[in-house]
Structure formats: C-alpha cells, structure tokens
Design a protein around this motif. Sequence first.
Motif, PDB file in Angstrom:
ATOM      1  N   CYS A  47     -14.302  15.011 -34.262  1.00  0.00           N
ATOM      2  CA  CYS A  47     -14.675  14.033 -35.281  1.00  0.00           C
ATOM      3  C   CYS A  47     -14.831  12.652 -34.621  1.00  0.00           C
ATOM      4  O   CYS A  47     -14.578  12.488 -33.431  1.00  0.00           O
ATOM      5  CB  CYS A  47     -13.567  14.044 -36.337  1.00  0.00           C
ATOM      6  SG  CYS A  47     -13.788  12.920 -37.692  1.00  0.00           S
TER       7      CYS A  47
ATOM      8  N   GLU B  94     -10.406  19.598 -43.585  1.00  0.00           N
ATOM      9  CA  GLU B  94      -9.945  18.200 -43.454  1.00  0.00           C
ATOM     10  C   GLU B  94     -11.049  17.213 -43.826  1.00  0.00           C
ATOM     11  O   GLU B  94     -10.860  16.393 -44.742  1.00  0.00           O
ATOM     12  CB  GLU B  94      -9.406  17.967 -42.038  1.00  0.00           C
ATOM     13  CG  GLU B  94      -8.611  16.688 -41.888  1.00  0.00           C
ATOM     14  CD  GLU B  94      -9.446  15.439 -41.673  1.00  0.00           C
ATOM     15  OE1 GLU B  94      -8.960  14.352 -42.003  1.00  0.00           O
ATOM     16  OE2 GLU B  94     -10.585  15.526 -41.189  1.00  0.00           O
TER      17      GLU B  94
ATOM     18  N   HIS C  33      -7.978  16.806 -35.064  1.00  0.00           N
ATOM     19  CA  HIS C  33      -7.309  16.815 -36.365  1.00  0.00           C
ATOM     20  C   HIS C  33      -8.076  17.639 -37.398  1.00  0.00           C
ATOM     21  O   HIS C  33      -7.758  17.596 -38.568  1.00  0.00           O
ATOM     22  CB  HIS C  33      -7.109  15.381 -36.874  1.00  0.00           C
ATOM     23  CG  HIS C  33      -8.383  14.714 -37.274  1.00  0.00           C
ATOM     24  ND1 HIS C  33      -9.221  14.150 -36.349  1.00  0.00           N
ATOM     25  CD2 HIS C  33      -8.974  14.554 -38.469  1.00  0.00           C
ATOM     26  CE1 HIS C  33     -10.275  13.667 -36.982  1.00  0.00           C
ATOM     27  NE2 HIS C  33     -10.162  13.907 -38.260  1.00  0.00           N
ATOM     28  N   GLU C  34      -9.097  18.390 -36.938  1.00  0.00           N
ATOM     29  CA  GLU C  34      -9.832  19.249 -37.883  1.00  0.00           C
ATOM     30  C   GLU C  34      -9.706  20.684 -37.382  1.00  0.00           C
ATOM     31  O   GLU C  34     -10.634  21.227 -36.805  1.00  0.00           O
ATOM     32  CB  GLU C  34     -11.305  18.817 -37.944  1.00  0.00           C
ATOM     33  CG  GLU C  34     -11.471  17.393 -38.456  1.00  0.00           C
ATOM     34  CD  GLU C  34     -12.913  16.942 -38.559  1.00  0.00           C
ATOM     35  OE1 GLU C  34     -13.826  17.722 -38.199  1.00  0.00           O
ATOM     36  OE2 GLU C  34     -13.133  15.802 -38.985  1.00  0.00           O
TER      37      GLU C  34
ATOM     38  N   ARG D 206     -21.778  18.573 -36.548  1.00  0.00           N
ATOM     39  CA  ARG D 206     -20.397  18.713 -36.079  1.00  0.00           C
ATOM     40  C   ARG D 206     -20.342  19.671 -34.893  1.00  0.00           C
ATOM     41  O   ARG D 206     -20.833  20.789 -34.973  1.00  0.00           O
ATOM     42  CB  ARG D 206     -19.498  19.212 -37.218  1.00  0.00           C
ATOM     43  CG  ARG D 206     -18.040  19.153 -36.935  1.00  0.00           C
ATOM     44  CD  ARG D 206     -17.485  17.773 -36.537  1.00  0.00           C
ATOM     45  NE  ARG D 206     -16.762  17.089 -37.571  1.00  0.00           N
ATOM     46  CZ  ARG D 206     -16.916  15.802 -37.838  1.00  0.00           C
ATOM     47  NH1 ARG D 206     -17.753  15.069 -37.150  1.00  0.00           N
ATOM     48  NH2 ARG D 206     -16.202  15.228 -38.786  1.00  0.00           N
TER      49      ARG D 206
HETATM   50 ZN   LIG Z   1     -12.138  13.966 -39.269  1.00  0.00          ZN
END
Ligand SMILES: [Zn+2]
Length: 340
Positions: free
Chosen positions: A37, A144, A58-59, A332
């Motif tokens: 991210c 997330e 964090h994903e 992504r």
């Molecule tokens: Zn994120």
Amino acid sequence: MKQLQLFAPRDLRLVEAECPAPAKGEALVRIESCGICTLEQRLFSGAMKIYYPIVPGHEAAGVVEEVGAGSITALKPGDTVSLDLVYRCGECYWCRNGQSNHCANRFAKGIRPLGGFSQHIMVGTRQCFQLLAGIPTREACFAEPLACCIHSLRKASLKIGEDLLVVGAGPMGLLHALAGRKMGARVFVADPLQERRLLAERLGADFTLDPAIPLKEQLMAPTGGRGVDVAVVTAPVSEVLREAAMAVRKGGRVTAYSAYSDTFDLPVDANYLHRSEVSVFGVEGRTERDFQVAVKLISTRQVDISPLISAEFRLEEFDQAMEMAGRPDQIRVLFDLKES
Ligand SMILES: [Zn+2]
Ligand SMILES: [Zn+2]
C-alpha cells in the motif's frame, strides 16, 4: 521463516527470523498474501518513519496455524483470516467511544505494528477476521483497504439512491466505487487515465469522467443541475478537493480521504460553505466494525476484488515489487508468500 525487514529508507532485506509460539490470546498465522500500500511505499522511501528495523505490510491474509493454549476464541488451525494489523488497546477514550481508528496507543512503545511482509506472524486472536473456507487470500488481503472505504462512506452518510462522485481511480478510489455501489448509490468516477476509467466501468461505475473538463460542468446534466450528494477525494492533488466541493449539491458532503504529503490548506471559500451548506470533512482508518463488514463482503463474494490485482511477487523479488507498486499504471501489487 523468511521476512522483509526495513533497516533504513530504501534498505529492505530478506531476513531469516525465528517463528514464534503463540501464548494465550494469540494466534500464529501463516501469511499467504500481502498488499503493498502507499504506507509501505512511504516507509520504503523514508517519507514516513515508525522505527527500525520494521517488517512492513498491513494488508495481509493467511491461514491460522496455531492458537495459544487457553485462548477464548472460535479460531482454529486451518481457518482463512484477514488480519487487522493496527493495534487497538480497547481501553482508551477513543476505543471505548467506538472510534478505535484513533486509538491513543496505536503506536505506543512496545507495540509492533504492521508485519505482513513475513511468512508467519503472531497476532492477537481479536486481530483475526475469519472468512469462509475457500476464499482466496489474494482477495482476502483487500479487507483492510476496503474497510477504510466503508468507514469513509459511512462517515459521509451515503444513502441508497444517492449520487457518489469518487475522484481518483487508484485502488482506494476503485474500492470506494465498489462499496458505494453496494450501498445503493449511483457512482461517478473521475480519473485522468483512460485505463483506470475503463477499469472503474468494468467494476460497475455508472459513469466515468475525465477531469480535463471541470467536474461540475460534467455532473450538472446527469444530476438534474444540482450536483452529486457525496464526493470522495482519493487523489492527493491540491485543487481537486476544491473542485469536488464545487461539484456537490447544496447540503452535499465532501470527504478528504487522501493523505497529503505536505500541509495543505483547504482551498474553499468559507462563504460558499456558508451559503451552500456543503460539509467538508476528513476520514482516517477504520474500526473493527468496518473491518467486519469488509470481510463479509469479500467472504460472501459480494464485491469483485480480483480485477484490482495488478501483479504478484515472491518476497525474494522485493526490489521489483516495490518499484512496480509505485507506478501509476498499477493498481495493487501483492506479495504472494505461498511462493516465497
Ligand atoms: Zn492500506
Ligand atoms: Zn485505544
């Protein structure tokens, strides 16, 4: 187990670390997928610092391998889970006020946030959100960012039948579009890149706009000359927020979703806000409730996540992965840790 540790800006290394054993209230999770991210890109560039060395990511989503003895939880080995890798203490004013996204202890000393660029992670059982069996973790890891968009649209009080303008068709813009459709809105997506507009259409956007022409001008006809009910700005470009504020109807709501790299004064005439009753507000993060809704939407296949995945890399290919994640032609980029 292998993990990526950031020792200093641009100094990311593949490290062999020891696999911990879970204590009561903890679970050991084998991570299978983790998104790269903006936060990770900012950590990597040095624009943001937490501490060194840090394991970014964090994903993340994976499979529970072990649950600490004596834990009070429904989790069991083999469960597919999305991970909420932001610590929330559960005791501060914000946590008890239903605003755990502002938890006072998110980055308290001793907290080890993030950690998704690792083959295994130890988390509190309450950080694990279970998905139905068979849901691919490459989709589950979007819980997330999707939760952040749900939080944003809830804060904007988006209602069924309303018109939503999403400015920017990067990952966050597209996830806002998906969530907005699910909440019953008609969705307009603005982005200068044609490929991104096409992707927005493929994901169900009702209209796409090229911001080369002022947004307000383009939105007047389809909204009966009033403007949209809600606008969400996901592009960190000055002037765009102003344009969005002008493109909503009287009494409309504008969300400043994007993080800005520098201080950025709101370029809106206060008299306009006064007369139009337009509200402009910020949003940050998500709560457990938003996370749970996001997990349910992905777990029950109510949103189609896979078109958002641009590329997948093994941990060993981190140089290439980080470079690619920052390119505007990518949505992504993920790490596929099963292959690492
Ligand atoms: Zn994120
Ligand atoms: Zn707290």
